[in-house]
Design an enzyme around this catalytic site. Structure first.
Site, PDB file in Angstrom:
ATOM      1  N   GLU A 162      12.651   5.844  -4.421  1.00 56.32           N
ATOM      2  CA  GLU A 162      12.223   4.875  -3.629  1.00 56.32           C
ATOM      3  C   GLU A 162      12.546   5.437  -2.259  1.00 56.32           C
ATOM      4  O   GLU A 162      12.499   4.508  -1.464  1.00 56.32           O
ATOM      5  CB  GLU A 162      12.656   3.727  -3.866  1.00 56.32           C
ATOM      6  CG  GLU A 162      12.142   3.212  -5.486  1.00 56.32           C
ATOM      7  CD  GLU A 162      11.833   1.583  -5.613  1.00 56.32           C
ATOM      8  OE1 GLU A 162      11.807   0.877  -4.677  1.00 56.32           O
ATOM      9  OE2 GLU A 162      11.743   1.138  -6.736  1.00 56.32           O
TER      10      GLU A 162
HETATM   11  N1  CAA Z   1       4.439  -0.443   6.206  1.00 54.03           N
HETATM   12  C1  CAA Z   1       3.033  -0.326   6.410  1.00 54.03           C
HETATM   13  N2  CAA Z   1       2.510   0.799   7.010  1.00 54.03           N
HETATM   14  C2  CAA Z   1       3.197   1.960   7.055  1.00 54.03           C
HETATM   15  C3  CAA Z   1       4.587   1.772   6.675  1.00 54.03           C
HETATM   16  C4  CAA Z   1       5.240   0.631   6.395  1.00 54.03           C
HETATM   17  N3  CAA Z   1       6.537   0.576   5.914  1.00 54.03           N
HETATM   18  N4  CAA Z   1       5.279   3.056   6.794  1.00 54.03           N
HETATM   19  C5  CAA Z   1       4.052   3.924   7.482  1.00 54.03           C
HETATM   20  N5  CAA Z   1       3.081   3.249   7.268  1.00 54.03           N
HETATM   21  C6  CAA Z   1       1.712   3.554   7.659  1.00 54.03           C
HETATM   22  C7  CAA Z   1       1.788   4.027   9.165  1.00 54.03           C
HETATM   23  O1  CAA Z   1       1.561   2.965  10.132  1.00 54.03           O
HETATM   24  C8  CAA Z   1       0.449   5.030   9.237  1.00 54.03           C
HETATM   25  O2  CAA Z   1      -0.844   4.218   9.206  1.00 54.03           O
HETATM   26  P1  CAA Z   1      -1.574   4.263  10.699  1.00 54.03           P
HETATM   27  O3  CAA Z   1      -1.887   5.852  10.841  1.00 54.03           O
HETATM   28  O4  CAA Z   1      -2.904   3.635  10.408  1.00 54.03           O
HETATM   29  O5  CAA Z   1      -0.738   3.819  11.640  1.00 54.03           O
HETATM   30  C9  CAA Z   1       0.608   5.719   7.881  1.00 54.03           C
HETATM   31  O6  CAA Z   1       1.398   4.659   6.944  1.00 54.03           O
HETATM   32  C10 CAA Z   1       1.015   6.991   7.790  1.00 54.03           C
HETATM   33  O7  CAA Z   1       2.527   6.800   8.374  1.00 54.03           O
HETATM   34  P2  CAA Z   1       3.412   8.053   8.860  1.00 54.03           P
HETATM   35  O8  CAA Z   1       2.370   8.698  10.035  1.00 54.03           O
HETATM   36  O9  CAA Z   1       4.519   7.474   9.403  1.00 54.03           O
HETATM   37  O10 CAA Z   1       3.332   9.249   7.764  1.00 54.03           O
HETATM   38  P3  CAA Z   1       4.546  10.315   7.327  1.00 54.03           P
HETATM   39  O11 CAA Z   1       3.626  11.095   6.499  1.00 54.03           O
HETATM   40  O12 CAA Z   1       4.882  10.531   8.500  1.00 54.03           O
HETATM   41  O13 CAA Z   1       5.276   9.590   6.241  1.00 54.03           O
HETATM   42  C11 CAA Z   1       7.197   8.368   5.448  1.00 54.03           C
HETATM   43  C12 CAA Z   1       5.894   8.496   6.434  1.00 54.03           C
HETATM   44  C13 CAA Z   1       8.044   7.318   5.779  1.00 54.03           C
HETATM   45  C14 CAA Z   1       8.107   9.525   5.379  1.00 54.03           C
HETATM   46  C15 CAA Z   1       6.629   8.198   3.820  1.00 54.03           C
HETATM   47  O14 CAA Z   1       5.983   9.447   3.531  1.00 54.03           O
HETATM   48  C16 CAA Z   1       7.468   7.985   2.646  1.00 54.03           C
HETATM   49  O15 CAA Z   1       7.835   6.892   2.688  1.00 54.03           O
HETATM   50  N6  CAA Z   1       7.700   8.954   1.870  1.00 54.03           N
HETATM   51  C17 CAA Z   1       8.843   8.674   0.829  1.00 54.03           C
HETATM   52  C18 CAA Z   1       8.042   8.316  -0.395  1.00 54.03           C
HETATM   53  C19 CAA Z   1       8.704   7.417  -1.253  1.00 54.03           C
HETATM   54  O16 CAA Z   1       9.658   6.477  -1.085  1.00 54.03           O
HETATM   55  N7  CAA Z   1       8.518   7.887  -2.756  1.00 54.03           N
HETATM   56  C20 CAA Z   1       9.364   7.137  -3.600  1.00 54.03           C
HETATM   57  C21 CAA Z   1       8.634   7.349  -5.020  1.00 54.03           C
HETATM   58  S1  CAA Z   1       8.360   5.875  -5.811  1.00 54.03           S
HETATM   59  C22 CAA Z   1       9.855   5.896  -6.821  1.00 54.03           C
HETATM   60  O17 CAA Z   1      10.705   6.230  -6.519  1.00 54.03           O
HETATM   61  C23 CAA Z   1       9.371   4.612  -7.763  1.00 54.03           C
HETATM   62  C24 CAA Z   1      10.330   4.690  -9.031  1.00 54.03           C
HETATM   63  O18 CAA Z   1       9.757   5.147 -10.146  1.00 54.03           O
HETATM   64  C25 CAA Z   1      11.755   4.141  -9.182  1.00 54.03           C
END
Ligand code: CAA
Length: 380
Positions: free
Chosen positions: A363
């Protein structure tokens, strides 16, 4: 500020504590060894209402607050983090996502079965080449009018084979980048959907983790969640809440290891006295307890923010980083307090140490949480 739990909170916490001791503790070592988790235990968690705690009562959910969910997560995780990750994924990623963003039909058809434990859910975002870099989705969903055709591979999926309904994130329009991503509900058993072999894991070994393959899988249009292009935001918003659940899991793993170390230190004698009377051990216990209490405050704060309708992206990410580091530190020290006994399975702490590691990875890794935190503080 009011740090007191309500009577309802105490009741639900005690129910989870009791269930963990009577139902999860027996067999936890064997389940870890054999990498299995019996269906009957999932059903019992469903019967107790642990699988749809925060979801709306009209769809079978408990309508409870996030604090209640956190308390249950902590208690289950003290004993068996494989059970608590199932609870976490089903509650905060699958049920919360559908309850908040699903259509009326999706809620009636899918959510109402997921909240009761009749069916189990999985959340499918990660791919072989899109883990932390979640916008780089290679799985495609091509619009064919009344349905989409899904192709691709998902990796490290919790409840991979035991789930019935899968929330799958896929790219529908590559040119639009993250704005061309959608989320779909896919049912187990549809043509072209294959479950890959089970991953052989270091920790949370009772939880089944698989890769999934989609080969020309037809998904009805009504199974898309939200407006066209909402999929990436859906994943991010859902994961923001999920991270509070994983922080609570880390808190529980740390608390479980601490309680075992405390008990052991009061019984085990060395140099003519119980080892807790040696400052070397007493100071370890003091450090463990302090960081657990600090984690608890951070996890509760994030849950409270969510319950108050305030933004919890930052407090949830901070809670996850801190509590997961605490889980690693405390479980490692708990093994140390146990000495040689800590290194063998029957004392449980070695399993908790192995289980702790995943809380710094799934996550969103700790490094991803720091991206979220630093962007948040630099923006404000
Ligand atoms: N809420 C709403 N929108 C969001 C957001 C949030 N918390 N975070 C980002 N966004 C939106 C941004 O506003 C942007 O939208 P707009 O262009 O319209 O403004 C869009 O998403 C892209 O955001 P970023 O430009 O910030 O994207 P990024 O490429 O820099 O990535 C990141 C952001 C936070 C690194 C994201 O890629 C991330 O969270 N990565 C990790 C993924 C993850 O947690 N994976 C876990 C897998 S699931 C799992 O583990 C489940 C399980 O089985 C246990």
């Amino acid at each position: 500020m009011d740090f007191k739990l309500t009577e309802e909170h105490i009741m639900i916490r005690d129910a989870a504590r009791d269930f963990a001791k009577t139902e999860l503790l027996p067999g936890v070592i064997e389940r870890d060894e054999k990498q299995e988790f019996p269906k009957e235990l999932v059903k019992k968690m469903g019967d107790l209402g642990f699988l749809g705690m925060m979801a709306s009562p009209e769809y079978g959910g408990g309508g409870m607050d996030t604090i209640s969910y956190i308390l249950v997560m902590e208690e289950l995780s003290k004993i068996d983090a494989s059970a608590s990750v199932m609870v976490s994924v089903n509650n905060s990623l699958v049920c919360w996502g559908l309850d908040t963003y699903g259509s009326e039909e999706q809620k009636k058809k899918y959510l109402s079965k997921l909240t009761t434990g009749e069916k189990l859910g999985a959340f499918c975002l990660s791919e072989p080449e899109a883990g932390s870099d979640a916008t780089s989705q290679r799985t495609t969903a091509i619009d064919k009018g009344d349905h989409y055709v899904l192709n691709g591979t998902k990796n490290w999926i919790t409840n991979g084979s035991s789930a019935d309904y899968y929330l799958v994130i896929a790219q529908t329009d590559r040119e639009k980048k993250h704005k061309g991503i959608n989320a779909f509900i896919v049912e187990k058993g549809v043509e072209g959907f294959e479950i890959g072999p089970k991953e052989q894991k270091m920790g949370i070994r009772g939880s089944d983790t698989h890769s999934l393959n989609f080969n020309d899988v037809k998904v009805p249009k009504e199974n898309r969640i939200g407006e066209d292009g909402f999929g990436f935001k859906f994943a991010m918003k859902t994961l923001s809440g999920g991270r509070i659940g994983i922080a609570a899991q880390a808190l529980g793993i740390a608390s479980g290891a601490y309680e075992l170390a405390l008990d052991y230190s009061k019984q085990r004698k060395a140099f003519g006295t119980e080892i807790c009377n040696h400052q070397a051990i007493a100071f370890k216990l003091a450090d463990m307890y302090t960081s657990i209490e600090a984690s608890r405050h951070m996890v509760m704060r994030a849950a409270w923010d969510k319950d108050q309708g305030q933004n919890y992206d930052l407090t949830g990410a901070m809670a996850k980083v801190y509590a997961s580091r605490t889980a690693m530190d405390v479980t490692t020290e708990a093994v140390q307090v146990h000495g040689g006994n800590g290194y063998v399975k029957e004392y449980h702490v070695e399993r908790l140490m192995r289980d702790a590691k995943i809380t710094q990875i799934y996550e969103g890794t700790s490094e991803i949480q720091k991206i979220v935190i630093s962007r948040g503080i630099l923006r404000d």
